[in-house]
Motif scaffolding. Sequence first.
Motif, PDB file in Angstrom:
ATOM      1  N   GLY A 296       0.807  -1.206   0.000  1.00  0.00           N
ATOM      2  CA  GLY A 296       0.000   0.000   0.000  1.00  0.00           C
ATOM      3  C   GLY A 296       0.840   1.255   0.000  1.00  0.00           C
TER       4      GLY A 296
ATOM      5  N   TRP B 277       2.132   4.710   2.015  1.00  0.00           N
ATOM      6  CA  TRP B 277       2.509   5.106   3.374  1.00  0.00           C
ATOM      7  C   TRP B 277       2.991   6.543   3.407  1.00  0.00           C
TER       8      TRP B 277
ATOM      9  N   GLY C 117      -0.377  -3.374  11.607  1.00  0.00           N
ATOM     10  CA  GLY C 117      -1.659  -2.849  11.132  1.00  0.00           C
ATOM     11  C   GLY C 117      -1.432  -1.717  10.140  1.00  0.00           C
ATOM     12  N   ASP C 118      -1.965  -0.548  10.455  1.00  0.00           N
ATOM     13  CA  ASP C 118      -1.838   0.608   9.568  1.00  0.00           C
ATOM     14  C   ASP C 118      -0.775   1.581  10.035  1.00  0.00           C
ATOM     15  N   SER C 119       0.197   1.085  10.813  1.00  0.00           N
ATOM     16  CA  SER C 119       1.298   1.950  11.246  1.00  0.00           C
ATOM     17  C   SER C 119       2.619   1.207  11.111  1.00  0.00           C
TER      18      SER C 119
ATOM     19  N   VAL D 124       2.284   5.955   8.728  1.00  0.00           N
ATOM     20  CA  VAL D 124       0.883   5.568   8.736  1.00  0.00           C
ATOM     21  C   VAL D 124       0.476   5.242   7.313  1.00  0.00           C
ATOM     22  N   ARG D 125      -0.405   4.254   7.203  1.00  0.00           N
ATOM     23  CA  ARG D 125      -0.910   3.881   5.881  1.00  0.00           C
ATOM     24  C   ARG D 125      -1.752   5.037   5.354  1.00  0.00           C
TER      25      ARG D 125
END
Length: 97
Positions: free
Chosen positions: A5, A7, A75-77, A95-96
Amino acid sequence: MSADGNWKITINSPMGAQTVTASIKTDGGTFTGTTQTPAGEQAIEGKVDGDKLTWSTSITSPMPMTLEFEATVAGDSMSGNVKLGAFGNAPLTGVRA
């Protein structure tokens, strides 16, 4: 945990906070992607070991050096460290996006 993804990464360098955007695509034990900074875009590739990413990149501004990154994704970090050549280490967070 997949690091795939986009970032937004902040490096707390001796010159203040530096922001980098990164796009990452994992493939087994490796990953490829790009980073975008005010100095431009650069291709990156590195290693994946569980939730840990490692890679290095060369910069020319403000001076030529190789930066060595190590980050753990949760996770998203992400959090980790950047080795700044002869200038020591700097923490990083991400962070994502």
